[in-house]
Design a protein around this motif. Structure first.
Motif, PDB file in Angstrom:
ATOM      1  N   THR A  10       0.839  -1.195   0.000  1.00  0.00           N
ATOM      2  CA  THR A  10       0.000   0.000   0.000  1.00  0.00           C
ATOM      3  C   THR A  10       0.870   1.240   0.000  1.00  0.00           C
ATOM      4  O   THR A  10       2.024   1.212   0.438  1.00  0.00           O
ATOM      5  CB  THR A  10      -0.927   0.005   1.235  1.00  0.00           C
ATOM      6  OG1 THR A  10      -1.866   1.077   1.133  1.00  0.00           O
ATOM      7  CG2 THR A  10      -0.138   0.172   2.524  1.00  0.00           C
ATOM      8  N   GLU A  11       0.300   2.326  -0.493  1.00  0.00           N
ATOM      9  CA  GLU A  11       1.021   3.590  -0.530  1.00  0.00           C
ATOM     10  C   GLU A  11       0.995   4.253   0.850  1.00  0.00           C
ATOM     11  O   GLU A  11      -0.026   4.250   1.537  1.00  0.00           O
ATOM     12  CB  GLU A  11       0.392   4.537  -1.548  1.00  0.00           C
ATOM     13  CG  GLU A  11       0.480   4.059  -2.997  1.00  0.00           C
ATOM     14  CD  GLU A  11       1.904   4.021  -3.505  1.00  0.00           C
ATOM     15  OE1 GLU A  11       2.719   4.896  -3.099  1.00  0.00           O
ATOM     16  OE2 GLU A  11       2.219   3.122  -4.306  1.00  0.00           O
ATOM     17  N   ILE A  12       2.107   4.839   1.234  1.00  0.00           N
ATOM     18  CA  ILE A  12       2.187   5.633   2.448  1.00  0.00           C
ATOM     19  C   ILE A  12       1.856   7.078   2.079  1.00  0.00           C
ATOM     20  O   ILE A  12       2.382   7.596   1.093  1.00  0.00           O
ATOM     21  CB  ILE A  12       3.596   5.551   3.068  1.00  0.00           C
ATOM     22  CG1 ILE A  12       3.932   4.090   3.404  1.00  0.00           C
ATOM     23  CG2 ILE A  12       3.689   6.422   4.316  1.00  0.00           C
ATOM     24  CD1 ILE A  12       5.366   3.884   3.802  1.00  0.00           C
ATOM     25  N   PRO A  13       0.981   7.744   2.819  1.00  0.00           N
ATOM     26  CA  PRO A  13       0.592   9.121   2.468  1.00  0.00           C
ATOM     27  C   PRO A  13       1.776  10.077   2.365  1.00  0.00           C
ATOM     28  O   PRO A  13       2.836   9.845   2.953  1.00  0.00           O
ATOM     29  CB  PRO A  13      -0.336   9.515   3.633  1.00  0.00           C
ATOM     30  CG  PRO A  13      -0.870   8.221   4.136  1.00  0.00           C
ATOM     31  CD  PRO A  13       0.244   7.232   3.980  1.00  0.00           C
ATOM     32  N   ASN A  14       1.562  11.132   1.596  1.00  0.00           N
ATOM     33  CA  ASN A  14       2.550  12.204   1.447  1.00  0.00           C
ATOM     34  C   ASN A  14       3.871  11.711   0.879  1.00  0.00           C
ATOM     35  O   ASN A  14       4.946  12.075   1.356  1.00  0.00           O
ATOM     36  CB  ASN A  14       2.770  12.922   2.788  1.00  0.00           C
ATOM     37  CG  ASN A  14       1.516  13.550   3.332  1.00  0.00           C
ATOM     38  OD1 ASN A  14       0.751  14.161   2.595  1.00  0.00           O
ATOM     39  ND2 ASN A  14       1.274  13.392   4.622  1.00  0.00           N
TER      40      ASN A  14
END
Length: 226
Positions: A10-14
């Motif tokens: 999953t993508e980590i925010p920012n």
């Protein structure tokens, strides 16, 4: 030895990169993609449990205690907190990454005993910073296990969580005699001084990743006296 199997990413925010969930037999690992290191392992959780046991020790007989856990991880801190507090307590868990919540609802959740199913638990999918109040003392305890502690790895905005202004917000959100407990990969004298500057009475404990062995981690225990 069985190879690791990638279950999800999953993508980590920012623009923090990607987080990966891997499994090998009954062992799970959460890692930063691109060989940037392991963040959590389901066999190494003694210090995460100690965070809750130390941070909530004063709440064993407190009626209607309110606890905030910043960072769900693999659920071990939450599970340990639930064992300490009374049945009337409420524990809010703030987790920035939605997939981590889903992983804990899936196969990973079995490792910690599926604490998300406890009726005392509330989930906030978002930044723990959003839950601190400037004008109201809400929590009896705040437990923070975000990245590697005051020096974050995955989310640069975590640095702001440990700034003086954020620490003051946490202080104001705690009730009298409330405890702020913070997990850290290592000691940090500068951060210790920041906690004292805000007004906390601070002690630290060194805890091993496993009982009696493994890496040494630091638990900051910051108490609000008034």
């Amino acid at each position: 030895m069985n190879p690791w199997e990638l279950l999800d990413k999953t993508e980590i925010p920012n623009d923090g990169g990607q987080l990966e969930l891997l499994q090998r037999g009954d062992e799970f690992s959460i890692r930063l993609s691109g060989n940037r290191g392991e963040l959590m392992n389901s066999r190494l959780h003694n210090s995460e449990e100690a965070l809750a046991e130390l941070g909530c020790a004063h709440l064993k007989s407190t009626v209607d205690a309110q606890v905030l856990v910043g960072g769900l991880g693999m659920g071990f801190t939450l599970a340990a907190a639930l064992k300490v507090v009374s049945q009337s307590a409420k524990i809010t868990v703030a987790e920035l990454i939605p997939a981590v919540v889903e992983w804990n609802r899936g196969a990973l959740g079995e490792r910690a005993g599926r604490p998300l199913l406890d009726e005392r638990v509330l989930i906030h999918t978002g930044d723990v910073i959003d839950l601190f109040s400037k004008n109201k003392s809400i929590f009896n305890a705040v437990l923070l296990d975000v990245d590697n502690g005051p020096e974050g790895l995955t989310h640069s905005a975590n640095d702001h969580l440990y700034s003086l202004n954020r620490l003051k917000a946490i202080y104001n959100s705690l009730r009298t005699e409330g405890m702020l407990a913070i997990w850290s990969a290592a000691p940090d004298d500068t951060f210790l001084r920041s906690l004292k500057k805000v007004g906390f009475k601070v002690t630290t404990q060194t805890v091993r990743a496993r009982v009696g062995k493994g890496s040494r981690h630091t638990i900051f225990l910051a108490k609000k006296l008034n």
